[in-house]
Structures are given as C-alpha cells and as structure tokens.
Design a protein around this motif. Structure first.
Motif, PDB file in Angstrom:
ATOM      1  N   LEU A 136       1.043  -1.109   0.368  1.00 40.81           N
ATOM      2  CA  LEU A 136       0.222  -0.131  -0.125  1.00 40.81           C
ATOM      3  C   LEU A 136       0.943   0.979  -0.159  1.00 40.81           C
ATOM      4  O   LEU A 136       0.463   2.198  -0.433  1.00 40.81           O
ATOM      5  N   SER A 137       1.850   1.075   0.215  1.00 40.85           N
ATOM      6  CA  SER A 137       3.101   2.064   0.298  1.00 40.85           C
ATOM      7  C   SER A 137       3.937   3.005  -0.681  1.00 40.85           C
ATOM      8  O   SER A 137       3.343   3.492  -0.938  1.00 40.85           O
ATOM      9  N   LEU A 138       3.825   1.740  -1.516  1.00 38.18           N
ATOM     10  CA  LEU A 138       4.217   1.829  -2.935  1.00 38.18           C
ATOM     11  C   LEU A 138       3.583   3.014  -2.854  1.00 38.18           C
ATOM     12  O   LEU A 138       3.980   3.549  -4.660  1.00 38.18           O
ATOM     13  N   VAL A 139       2.018   1.662  -3.780  1.00 32.01           N
ATOM     14  CA  VAL A 139       1.151   2.498  -4.109  1.00 32.01           C
ATOM     15  C   VAL A 139       0.729   4.046  -4.012  1.00 32.01           C
ATOM     16  O   VAL A 139       0.443   4.585  -4.461  1.00 32.01           O
ATOM     17  N   TYR A 150      -1.116   2.224   7.220  1.00 36.03           N
ATOM     18  CA  TYR A 150      -1.022   2.444   8.956  1.00 36.03           C
ATOM     19  C   TYR A 150      -1.345   1.463   9.177  1.00 36.03           C
ATOM     20  O   TYR A 150      -1.175   1.147  10.232  1.00 36.03           O
ATOM     21  N   ARG A 151      -2.920   1.605   8.726  1.00 37.29           N
ATOM     22  CA  ARG A 151      -3.369   0.019   9.786  1.00 37.29           C
ATOM     23  C   ARG A 151      -2.583  -1.006   9.476  1.00 37.29           C
ATOM     24  O   ARG A 151      -2.375  -1.500  11.275  1.00 37.29           O
ATOM     25  N   LEU A 152      -2.685  -1.480   8.493  1.00 33.11           N
ATOM     26  CA  LEU A 152      -1.408  -2.515   9.038  1.00 33.11           C
ATOM     27  C   LEU A 152      -0.632  -2.638   9.330  1.00 33.11           C
ATOM     28  O   LEU A 152      -0.271  -3.680   9.662  1.00 33.11           O
ATOM     29  N   ASN A 153       0.368  -1.716   9.110  1.00 33.04           N
ATOM     30  CA  ASN A 153       1.439  -1.880   9.392  1.00 33.04           C
ATOM     31  C   ASN A 153       1.603  -1.786  11.279  1.00 33.04           C
ATOM     32  O   ASN A 153       2.391  -1.697  11.771  1.00 33.04           O
ATOM     33  N   ILE A 154       0.096  -0.635  11.385  1.00 33.77           N
ATOM     34  CA  ILE A 154       0.696  -0.824  13.366  1.00 33.77           C
ATOM     35  C   ILE A 154       0.473  -2.262  14.425  1.00 33.77           C
ATOM     36  O   ILE A 154       1.067  -3.219  14.621  1.00 33.77           O
ATOM     37  N   ILE A 155      -0.402  -2.935  12.755  1.00 34.60           N
ATOM     38  CA  ILE A 155      -1.166  -4.112  13.539  1.00 34.60           C
ATOM     39  C   ILE A 155       0.680  -4.952  13.573  1.00 34.60           C
ATOM     40  O   ILE A 155       0.943  -5.876  14.159  1.00 34.60           O
ATOM     41  N   SER A 161       6.786   9.177   5.324  1.00 35.71           N
ATOM     42  CA  SER A 161       6.833   8.148   6.113  1.00 35.71           C
ATOM     43  C   SER A 161       6.426   6.868   5.420  1.00 35.71           C
ATOM     44  O   SER A 161       7.395   5.143   5.922  1.00 35.71           O
ATOM     45  N   ALA A 162       5.864   7.290   4.144  1.00 28.96           N
ATOM     46  CA  ALA A 162       5.521   5.972   4.160  1.00 28.96           C
ATOM     47  C   ALA A 162       7.043   4.774   2.793  1.00 28.96           C
ATOM     48  O   ALA A 162       7.540   3.968   3.147  1.00 28.96           O
ATOM     49  N   ILE A 215      11.186   0.331   3.538  1.00 29.54           N
ATOM     50  CA  ILE A 215      12.758   0.370   3.942  1.00 29.54           C
ATOM     51  C   ILE A 215      12.483  -0.541   4.993  1.00 29.54           C
ATOM     52  O   ILE A 215      13.026  -1.802   5.274  1.00 29.54           O
ATOM     53  N   GLY A 216      11.481  -0.174   6.163  1.00 26.23           N
ATOM     54  CA  GLY A 216      11.016  -1.173   6.837  1.00 26.23           C
ATOM     55  C   GLY A 216      10.851  -2.970   6.778  1.00 26.23           C
ATOM     56  O   GLY A 216      11.360  -4.073   6.436  1.00 26.23           O
ATOM     57  N   PHE A 217      10.041  -3.120   5.746  1.00 27.28           N
ATOM     58  CA  PHE A 217       9.535  -4.130   4.689  1.00 27.28           C
ATOM     59  C   PHE A 217      10.738  -4.512   3.926  1.00 27.28           C
ATOM     60  O   PHE A 217      11.260  -5.559   4.239  1.00 27.28           O
TER      61      PHE A 217
END
Ligand code: HEM
Lengths: 571, 343
Positions: free
Chosen positions: B208-211, B250-255, B312-313, B318-320
């Motif tokens: 999602l961040s890429l898109v 964001y919602r998916l990433n915080i989970i 932040s995206a 980078i995180g993934f």
C-alpha cells in the motif's frame, strides 16, 4: 470523508484545542494538512540569553523530529555489529577476524565496532534518545493527569464543520424546553453508558472518551525507560559462569568451581547461593532411521541430583535444552556436551601417576573430539599427549586417515601422540587445559615420527614410547557443559515488557474521540438535533460511531415518545 | 503413508498452488491493464471539468478543488476501490480472485501435509518458513479483502508469493529432518508463527505504501495542472487517493508492529530459556531490533511535521526491505546462534 471537510475540521480542532488535549511536542501533527505557516522553530529567535538558549536546545531535543532522527540513527548504528563478530557473543570470531584482516582490524577496533552495543557512539545515541523520551513524557504525564480530572471542553459553536456531522429531526414534538432537556438528558445517559465523560449544557452535550489512549502511550514510553534502567542497573547484580561436569562428578556453587565466571559489579563473589549439583548421567538420543538425518541429536537429558537450595534436601531432576534447572535463585542451562575419556597413566613400576576423565572438545557433528593430557609429575620426563577421540571410528581410503561416522559410542577409539619436555606449567603462566604448546616439546610418537601413535579402545592399555610407562583408556563417560546464571532483575524486565505491549495495544487501538449532540430550534418551530465528532489521532471508526449514536439517540427519543404519548408534557 | 511420500505429495500441491497463483497473477495484471484503459476513456470528461474549473472566477483555489474532487470521485469510499468508475467487478478481477483462493487452498493442503510428514509445525527451516510465510501472506490478504476491497493489490501479493515460493523450492528445499533439541519448544510455535503473521501484515502495508507513493506523484502532477496521463500508470486513477492509501497502510503496519513487538519479546523469553540470556545482540536479534526501531520510526514519522505522507511511506518501505533482508540474507549468510536455516 471528503478531504475538504477533513481539513476544515482539523483547522477548527487546532483553534478549539482545549485543556483536554494531550500535550504534544511543537512539531507534532496528526493530519496531512500543512499547519498554518507561523513562526517555525528553525527560525532563529532574536537575542537569546543563556536560559533562552537552554530552553531552545531542550525544545529541539524533545521535539518529534529529534526523536525520529535518533530512532533512525539507532537503527543504522545497530547494523555494523551484525556485520562483524562481537567480543561479547563471539570472541573467537573476533580473534579470527584479526587474523583474516590484519590491516582493517585496528581501524575497526579503534572505532569500537567489535563492541558495537557498548560503544561510545551507540550508547550516546540511545542515551540521547532516552533523555529526549523523558523530556517528552514528563510534561505529557503531568498534563494528562490534569486532563483526567477535567471535564470535556464546551460544545463548539458550529457543529456543521466537524467530522461526521449529521442531523435528525423530531417530528411532532414542540421545540420547547422540556423536549430539549429530555433530548439532552437522554444523550447524556447514552454517552455515559458508552464510556464517555460527559458534560451537559442547556442545549447540548459534549462528551469525550479514550483517555486510555494517552495513558497507554505514556505507559508504553515510560516502560521503555523502565527496561533500559533495569537492564543498566540490573547487570551489576547478576553473574554468569560456565562449568563442564563429567558424568559422576559434582559441582558446588563457589567461585573456584567455575571454569569461567563473569560477575556483575555489585556481586559478592564469596557469597554465592549455596548448592551442589551432581551429574548422574547425560543421555543423548540420535536419529537412526531418517536417512536424511542419521546421527542428528534429537534429545539431550542430563539427570542430576541437587543438594541444597531452599529445601536443603537432595533431589533428582533433569536438565534439558530449553528446560533449565532453577535452583536457589540461579538457572542452570545445558548448553554443550562431549566425551571425557578416563585415562590412567602408570610409571614403569605400575604406580598410577595420573588418572582423570579428560573432556575432549567436539570438532564435528559426529563428535570427533580433540583433547590434551598433561602428566607433569611421576614419570622420567614431563609428558604431554594430544589425542583424537572417535566415538565410531572408521578409516577412509583417502589420505585423511581416521574419522568418526556416528556420534554415539559404536566403535570408540582414542589415538594419542606423545610429547616430552617442559610443559611450562611451573612458570606461573595460566595455560588452557585444552591446549598443548608443543614448541618446547619433543614428539616421540605418532604422525611425523618413526614410532606409530598409540591407539586405545576402552579397557585397553599400551606402552608409552621410550619405556616411560603405560597409558590405558578405562572408560568413556560423557561430559555436559552448563551455564549458570543469576539475574535478579529479569522479572522486572518482563514486567516492563508486558507494560510496553499493553501500552502499545491501548494506545494504538483505543480511539480517543469527542462527540457532541446539540439541539437546535429551527425558525419554523421544529427541533433539529445535530451530531458531530472529532478524532484525536487515528480513528477510522469516528464517522460511523457518530452516525450510530445519532440513530440510537433518535430511536430512543421516539420510543420514549410512544411510551408517554398521552402526556407529552412529561418532563 | 511414510514421511517421504507425504512430503512428495506436499511438494506436488505446492507446485499446483504456484501454478494457480501464476494464473491469478496474470488475471490481476490484466485487470490493472483494463483499469488503465478505463482511465484513458474517462479522460476526456475529466479534462473538460478541469478546464471549466480553471476558467471559473475562483481561479487557482477552485482549480485545486476540482482536481481534488476528481480524485475523490475516482477514489470512492475506500471500500469500492473505484466502484464509481467501474460499477461491476470485472471478470478478470473475479477470475484472479477465484484463482488466488484456489491457490490458497492447494497451498494450505501442501503446508498441512508437510506438517504431518514432519510430525510438527511446518516452520522449522527456511523452506518450511517460506511455505508457511507465503501461505499466511495470502491468507491475511484474502482475510483483509473481506473487510476492505484491496483487490488491486492482487498483482503485487500473488507476484511476491510466487517469487518467494520459487526461491523456496529451488533454493531452500530440504528433506524432512527431526527437530534439533534447541528448537523443541512451544516457543517455536508461538514466536515464529507470530513473526510470520507480522511479516504478512508488513507485506501488505509495504504494497500500500508503494501504491501510495505512485498515487501521490500522480496527484501532485494533477494539482500542478500537468496531464495526469503523463505517468504511464494510469490504472492509479481507479484506486483510492494517496491519503486513503496511507491510512490503510498505517493500519496494517501498526498491526504488524504490535505482532513484531510480541515476536521480539517472545524471542527474548525463548532465548532466556534456551541460552540463559534474554538478549545477547546475536545477529538475528540485532536485525529483529533494527526492524522494530524502523517501524517505530515510521509510526513517529506519521506524527511529525514534514514527515507524514511520502516520507513516512518510505520508512515503511525500508522497514519491509529490512524484514526481507532479515529473512533472506541474515538467515543464510550471517553467522549466529540462530542457525536453523536447514541449509
Ligand atoms: C526509545 C524511543 C522511542 C520509541 C521506541 C518510541 C515508540 C513509539 C511508538 C511505537 C509509538 C506508537 C504507539 C503509541 O502511541 O504508544 C509512539 C508514539 C508516540 N511517541 Fe514515541 N517512541 C520513542 C521515543 C519518543 C520520544 C523521544 C518522543 C518525544 C519527542 C516520543 C513521542 C511520541 C508521541 C507524541 C507519540 C504519539 C504519536 C501519535 O499520536 O500517533 N516518542 N512512540
């Protein structure tokens, strides 16, 4: 929600930010809308005194931007330690690195890369981060404690600008004070039940919920500090040590009994918890059926008898990998194993001059093991022997000679090369029991000499060369190597870790929101009920929550209507 | 049936699953191509509305609003994924989804067979970890679809899963061997499974961040009055707006972050049981920590002025990448206590 109304709502929120708002650093945002261009903290203020500069510096340090920068820096700074071996976890790797990279090593060592996680630079980053964290959390906590005791702010003048704005009408009801009071009261009760903190005004209700969100956030950040402080201080009160025990032998928890010992700064080494552990048997199971894993160990069980501890009576238990033995405030872990051939050396007259079970260090998965026997006294010369032990000895057709084909004792053979000369034990220099420095020794038998090496199966005895005496292999017990740890603070670390997780869950999933209901008398005499909400932070459900509240409120009012239809004058 | 037979059957099912995913990938890709075509047809009217707005008295602001309004329209309400422009779910999308579900079913059977063959949880080496990991990525994706229409991520998810499965079967495949004593612990079940689950959420957040970044670039170009067709990725016009994508990510990433926090803690507890210390800066521990800090940074960035949105995206991306690196590179090439790749 359309983007326009969103940004308008946010703009209003900024204006109406009352005392109930969680305190945030200056550069905190919770919307994509750029803030109204105002004085920025990057603009240098005119003429700051020393106090002013301190303030400015403190504000920089406790800003969101600094926290973010330090977090990212911390992530980057942790990388080098994963690329080169670390002294604490892999000292041999560091020694090897020095041999492999003689030029690079001093440079990296000067930069403390081999001690990354206790280095000056890594420590400064996380200490700065935590100073920033404390500086951020303290004022927020004070502020939050006040907010917990204060009422939600007044209902905004124009709800239409707020998120989720919706209206309901009450048909057939006079827009009189009684109806309004009834609607207000019923909204109050409903929101109260929904966990909101509510204040009522003559014509409206203002409610807020989710204070736990901020509480969770503060608990999370404070618990991080808790972990850091506990680990920092706690390290001083713990100790850890290693000890190899051969089957049948015992270990008494005193300093001298350890092979190696690392005490924390505040540990009194002479007053360790008193107990004794005897290794009765180490039984190992090897895979024998699965062709892909022949010889792979599938179980280690160390049967031990403990004596001491709280009960003070001897008891038998087992230590396994993943199942440490907890005794007298220490934990005993089974971390390694191998064979310790029992070797007896006699002089030409048949007198025993040496007998011991000598731990041999495993060199491969089939437990080909390397060991050293030192006999300083009793023979014509000092004798040192270096030997390989093969639990299941086989000879290869190629040059390499002997090897072990299975880790269990199927065809055990001990081969020894004999050296004579000065073992160097009298020079007061500590020597490893696992190493024989052969520089000053003369080799009498084995590879590279004319005399063949000594080969022994259990129960056999052979002559030492030059008529020095005899050597026998009596038995082959196993040894287990144990790590013994004492860490009085790890319960606290666990407690803080649980707080971190709980804080995180509440702060990320409990929505903090405001909800308003307002009764508006229309020009035509009807009564319109307005509802709206405001998200404080990420709150995907806000609009449906407002709508849901509006529907239920409207229904409740209608039902109350029906119930009291005859006397609509009821207050 | 014996271990080898079961394992062979498992492999067969896995190949079948990969085949279904490959066809699903093609269908999803066709759908993206269709979206591009749709967007181009819709272009004329969009341009007309922009011209109108530009000539209105309100001038620049109105033009901006019109731009925004167009985006909002095509953005739908987040559950439609462009339903306004595309009233019915087109055939390619439905076929893609059906094939993905079929692939998932085969994949599930393959994984269960492997678990039965090994008589334990099927995630004790790199091969099994990849197999279960991709299964969970797919499962989380299909599960999220029930709540949100993220079918437009189908190409990405099936593509990722195919690549990972390919690497796993070609590079990591090992025969069933018994668990070494160090892994015989219920923490293997908990710690590793939660890590896999976290990875799945991070993977979707990453997509999602890429898109979101692509969408943002397109929106910025549209606001600046450039021809939105300038970018080749015109299917973006049928997807939610960048802000909505950001919120979803964001919602998916915080989970994912919460699961990762748990992974880290469970790992520490296990390390304490197995090795006698809960934290020792072992390579794998270091990388788990690095990933945790990057995502903490991401969450912070979303609350920091100037960092919300695209920057932040990038942190989520980078995180993934660090998650993939931790799995693919650290496991295989780095030395440490966590030597369980099975290679
Ligand atoms: C060890 C360093 C830190 C870590 C690992 C960390 C981690 C996190 C995480 C995971 C969150 C999201 C969960 C929550 O809201 O509780 C968060 C939120 C937050 N942190 Fe930190 N943090 C750190 C330091 C700081 C510092 C130094 C500040 C002050 C400048 C700060 C201010 C905040 C604020 C204001 C939020 C709320 C963000 C929001 O409303 O979305 N944190 N932090």
């Amino acid at each position: 929600m359309s983007r326009l109304s969103d940004s308008r709502a946010k703009a209003v929120r900024r204006d109406s930010a009352g005392s109930g708002d969680p305190r945030r650093p200056d550069d905190y945002v919770d919307s994509a809308t750029p803030p109204p261009s105002g004085p920025d903290d990057t603009i240098t203020q005119p003429r700051l005194g020393p106090i002013g500069w301190l303030r400015w510096f403190w504000r920089q340090l406790t800003s969101m931007r600094t926290a973010l920068f330090l977090l990212l820096l911390l992530a980057v700074a942790a990388i080098p330690g994963s690329l080169v071996p670390q002294r604490t976890s892999d000292p041999n790797g560091v020694a090897q690195y020095k041999v492999d990279n003689p030029d690079l090593f001093p440079v990296l060592d000067g930069l403390q890369v081999f001690d990354t996680y206790s280095s000056v630079w890594f420590s400064s980053i996380y200490l700065l981060l935590f100073v920033s964290l404390i500086g951020c959390v303290l004022p927020r906590t004070r502020h939050h404690l006040q907010a917990l005791r204060s009422a939600p702010p007044r209902t905004p003048a124009r709800l239409a600008r707020m998120a989720g704005f919706t209206t309901r009408t009450l048909d057939g009801r006079p827009a009189d004070d009684a109806t309004v009071a009834h609607a207000v009261e019923s909204a109050r009760a409903m929101l109260r039940k929904g966990g909101y903190r509510v204040v009522t005004f003559p014509e409206s209700v203002s409610a807020e919920r989710g204070y736990l969100r901020e509480t969770g956030n503060l608990v999370f950040h404070s618990a991080l500090v808790g972990i850091l402080v506990t680990v920092g201080i706690g390290g001083g009160f713990g100790y850890s040590g290693q000890r190899v025990i051969v089957e049948g032998q015992s270990f008494v928890n005193t300093l001298s009994a350890y092979d190696s010992f690392n005490p924390g700064r505040f540990v009194d080494e002479n007053r360790l918890a008193q107990y004794r552990v005897k290794l009765d048997e180490l039984s190992v199971t090897y895979e024998e059926e699965n062709q892909n894993a022949i010889g792979q160990p599938t179980d280690y069980t160390a049967s031990v008898t403990t004596d001491g501890g709280a009960a003070g009576v001897a008891s038998e238990t087992a230590v396994k990998v993943n199942e440490p033995l907890r005794i007298a405030g220490t934990d005993i872990y089974l971390l390694g194993n191998g064979y310790a051939p029992t070797i007896t050396v006699r002089d030409p007259a048949g007198e025993v001059v040496f007998t011991d079970s000598v731990p041999f260090l495993p060199q491969d998965p089939n437990l080909t093991s390397l060991g050293v026997i030192k006999v300083p006294d009793g023979l014509a010369q000092q004798v040192g022997m270096v030997g390989f032990f093969y639990p299941t000895q086989e000879t290869s057709e190629h040059e390499e000679g002997d090897f072990s084909s299975f880790p269990d004792l199927r065809n055990p053979v001990l081969s020894l090369n004999v050296f004579v000369g000065d073992l160097g034990l009298d020079q007061g220099v500590p020597r490893s029991v696992y190493e024989l420095n052969t520089d000053d020794l003369t080799q009498l038998s084995g590879r590279n000499t004319d005399t063949p090496g000594i080969r022994l199966a259990p129960g056999e005895t052979q002559e030492l060369p030059d008529g020095l005496g005899t050597v026998s292999l009596d038995d082959v017990p196993r040894f287990a190597s144990f790590d013994i740890h004492h860490d009085p603070t790890q319960g606290w670390v666990l407690l803080f870790a649980v707080c971190v997780l709980a804080g995180l869950l509440t702060s990320l999933f409990i929505p903090r929101r405001r909800v308003w209901m307002k009764a508006v008398r229309d020009a035509d005499g009807g009564l319109r009920l307005e509802y709206a909400g405001l998200a404080r932070g990420d709150d995907p459900m806000l609009e449906s929550a407002v709508k849901d509240f509006a529907d239920r409120h409207r229904t409740a009012l209608a039902e109350a209507d029906d119930a009291s239809a005859p006397s609509s004058e009821r207050i | 049936m014996d271990t080898a037979t079961l394992d062979a059957a498992s492999l067969l099912f896995l190949l079948g699953a990969t085949g279904a995913y490959a066809m699903s990938f093609v269908s999803f890709a066709l759908d993206l191509a269709r979206r591009s075509a749709d967007a181009t047809t819709a272009d004329a009217s969009a341009r007309a509305s922009r011209v109108l707005a530009g000539s209105s008295a309100a001038g620049a602001t109105a033009q901006r609003r019109a731009g925004v309004a167009t985006l909002e329209r095509s953005g739908g309400d987040g559950s439609g994924g462009g339903t306004v422009d595309r009233p019915r779910s087109p055939i390619s999308l439905r076929v893609g989804l059906a094939l993905a579900v079929l692939g998932f079913a085969l994949h599930l059977v393959a994984t269960i067979l492997r678990g039965i063959a090994a008589a334990r949880v099927p995630w004790a080496n790199m091969y099994e970890f990849s197999m279960t990991g991709t299964l969970v990525i797919m499962g989380v994706f299909l599960g999220v679809l029930v709540v949100r229409d993220l079918k437009f991520l189908g190409t990405f998810v099936t593509g990722l899963v195919i690549i990972l499965l390919g690497i796993a079967t070609v590079g990591f495949r090992v025969d069933v061997v018994p668990l070494p004593p160090a892994l015989q612990s219920y923490w293997l079940v908990i710690h590793v499974f939660v890590a896999i689950l976290a990875t799945a959420f991070f993977a979707l957040g990453f997509a999602l961040s890429l898109v979101q970044l692509l969408q943002y670039r397109r929106e910025a170009a549209a606001v600046a009055g450039l021809d939105p067709r300038a970018g080749r990725l015109s299917f973006l016009r049928s997807l939610p707006g960048s802000e909505q994508l950001e919120n979803l990510a964001y919602r998916l990433n915080i989970i994912g972050f919460i699961l990762w926090t748990f992974t880290l803690m469970a790992g520490a507890i296990w390390a304490e049981r197995a090795w006698g210390r809960y934290w020792g800066w072992d390579t794998k521990e270091v990388w788990t920590f690095i990933i945790w800090v990057i995502y903490a940074g991401y969450i912070h960035a979303r609350a920091t002025r100037g960092w919300r949105g695209s920057r932040s995206a990038w942190l989520a991306i980078i995180g993934f990448s660090a998650v993939l690196f931790n799995f693919g590179v650290v496991n295989v090439f780095f030395k440490g206590l966590h030597a369980y790749s099975g290679l």
